[in-house]
Design an enzyme around this catalytic site. Sequence first.
Site, PDB file in Angstrom:
ATOM      1  N   ARG A  89      -4.032  39.020  -5.789  1.00 13.97           N
ATOM      2  CA  ARG A  89      -4.828  38.262  -6.760  1.00 13.97           C
ATOM      3  C   ARG A  89      -4.101  36.984  -7.181  1.00 13.97           C
ATOM      4  NH1 ARG A  89      -3.623  36.489 -11.160  1.00 13.97           N
ATOM      5  NH2 ARG A  89      -2.830  38.483 -11.925  1.00 13.97           N
ATOM      6  N   GLY A 120       2.935  23.420  -9.885  1.00 16.21           N
ATOM      7  CA  GLY A 120       4.262  23.276 -10.455  1.00 16.21           C
ATOM      8  C   GLY A 120       4.241  22.825 -11.898  1.00 16.21           C
ATOM      9  N   THR A 166       5.889  25.322 -14.724  1.00 21.28           N
ATOM     10  CA  THR A 166       7.030  25.991 -15.354  1.00 21.28           C
ATOM     11  C   THR A 166       8.350  25.483 -14.805  1.00 21.28           C
ATOM     12  OG1 THR A 166       5.735  27.990 -15.696  1.00 21.28           O
ATOM     13  CG2 THR A 166       8.127  28.233 -15.718  1.00 21.28           C
ATOM     14  N   SER A 179       7.271  28.899 -22.001  1.00 20.24           N
ATOM     15  CA  SER A 179       6.266  28.881 -23.066  1.00 20.24           C
ATOM     16  C   SER A 179       6.121  27.512 -23.721  1.00 20.24           C
ATOM     17  CB  SER A 179       6.615  29.927 -24.129  1.00 20.24           C
ATOM     18  OG  SER A 179       6.551  31.227 -23.586  1.00 20.24           O
ATOM     19  N   LEU A 187      -4.465  26.466 -16.575  1.00 22.76           N
ATOM     20  CA  LEU A 187      -3.960  27.777 -16.960  1.00 22.76           C
ATOM     21  C   LEU A 187      -5.058  28.628 -17.582  1.00 22.76           C
ATOM     22  CD1 LEU A 187      -0.454  26.920 -18.472  1.00 22.76           C
ATOM     23  CD2 LEU A 187      -0.948  27.982 -16.267  1.00 22.76           C
ATOM     24  N   ASN A 188      -5.955  27.996 -18.305  1.00 26.81           N
ATOM     25  CA  ASN A 188      -7.053  28.743 -18.902  1.00 26.81           C
ATOM     26  C   ASN A 188      -7.940  29.366 -17.829  1.00 26.81           C
ATOM     27  OD1 ASN A 188      -7.814  29.367 -21.625  1.00 26.81           O
ATOM     28  ND2 ASN A 188      -9.761  28.332 -21.208  1.00 26.81           N
ATOM     29  N   GLU A 238       1.369  33.104 -17.233  1.00 27.75           N
ATOM     30  CA  GLU A 238       0.161  32.474 -17.807  1.00 27.75           C
ATOM     31  C   GLU A 238       0.095  32.698 -19.319  1.00 27.75           C
ATOM     32  OE1 GLU A 238      -1.065  30.759 -15.620  1.00 27.75           O
ATOM     33  OE2 GLU A 238      -1.028  31.799 -13.701  1.00 27.75           O
ATOM     34  N   PHE A 281       3.803  28.518 -34.014  1.00 30.35           N
ATOM     35  CA  PHE A 281       4.557  28.532 -32.762  1.00 30.35           C
ATOM     36  C   PHE A 281       6.008  28.126 -32.955  1.00 30.35           C
ATOM     37  CE2 PHE A 281       0.186  28.250 -31.384  1.00 30.35           C
ATOM     38  CZ  PHE A 281       0.138  29.146 -30.330  1.00 30.35           C
TER      39      PHE A 281
END
Length: 390
Positions: free
Chosen positions: A96, A136, A138, A144, A245-246, A369, A389
Amino acid sequence: MVTAQTPLNLFGTDDLVNAEDRAIALAVRKYVDDNVRPHIAGWFESATIPARELAKELGDLGVLGMHLEGYGCAGTSATAYGLACLELEAGDSGLRSLVSVQGSLAMFAIWRSGSEEQKNEWLPRMAAGDAIGCFGLTEPDFGSNPAGMRTSARRDGDDWVLNGSKMWITNGSVADVAVVWARTDDGIRGFVVPTETPGFSAPEIKQKLSLRASVTSELVFEDVRLPGSAMLPEARGLSGPLSCLNEARYGIVFGALGAARDCLDTAIAYSLDRMIFDKPLAAYQATQLKFADMTLELGKGMLLALHLGRLKDAGKLSSDQVSLGKLNNVRESIAIARECRTVLGANGISLEYPVLRHANNLESVLTYEGTSEIHQLVIGRAVTGQEAFR
């Protein structure tokens, strides 16, 4: 004797899916049963996967970028894409992940933010599985907090020169094209980087205990010279990569449930065959209590995923709602995998059964993710209006 039902049949979830989307899911399930299950334990044990062969097969199946419109993509519903992710991850999270990175990250970035030239050059080949993409974002010190990225792109005449590195990149060592995010004088921008470009390298990351049937790499850029046309023209700032990412997180909402379903199906079948004190393990109350709780969490997760799928198909899905799905469904799926391991006893640690393989894989899914803590803070911000955060 009561006739046994599968866990999801108790929730009637098939009745919530239209015939077309269900047919797509069944086609993906058959592909996984025929082409992945016979080999996946060996791939996991040897930490190899025939990524190029699988990409071509998955392209022929029509699942690469399947929810995108045009450029050779199938243009299915978001719900069908989610169900496909579920069936793929029932085989293995690495499978996946290959599809998610290809379609929801690399292809989606080009489809949403690229020029017509970039779209026409890459999307049809990627949809067919003739070209593999990676994404690319991270970096070794910035997971985070992607805003802290150090990878940079500077202007040199009409060209861009890219320097830096990325880490934990699925498909990196086998990719033909990388979508790379870098800091520029104009903020964070995205670039389409053919991997044959001088100065680009992608050493594979070894000694993984999770996602072993998946290619994971570092990306290194040493004065990688790109033409001005390599920039994604419609992506500016962090909203570009975060929107991608969403998309990938949405697929995980469904995908993690595939691993959980496979674990639960395996544990139930095992418990019916395993005799203890002259009756099946399944006939003991303690076993049935475990199965009841796991069935409940799997079904609740499926109902949540299908609801989010409907919202996405209606154009109403928010990123906060995706965080709800990712947090709940991955957290509950890994709990199901771990509990199923206890049902199998010592056999649960063997690759003869998929349970601990799924549990190990879900350790990665739990933190990529967006970690669980990040999604908790997203939800906390949504219900309080307060940023926590930092």
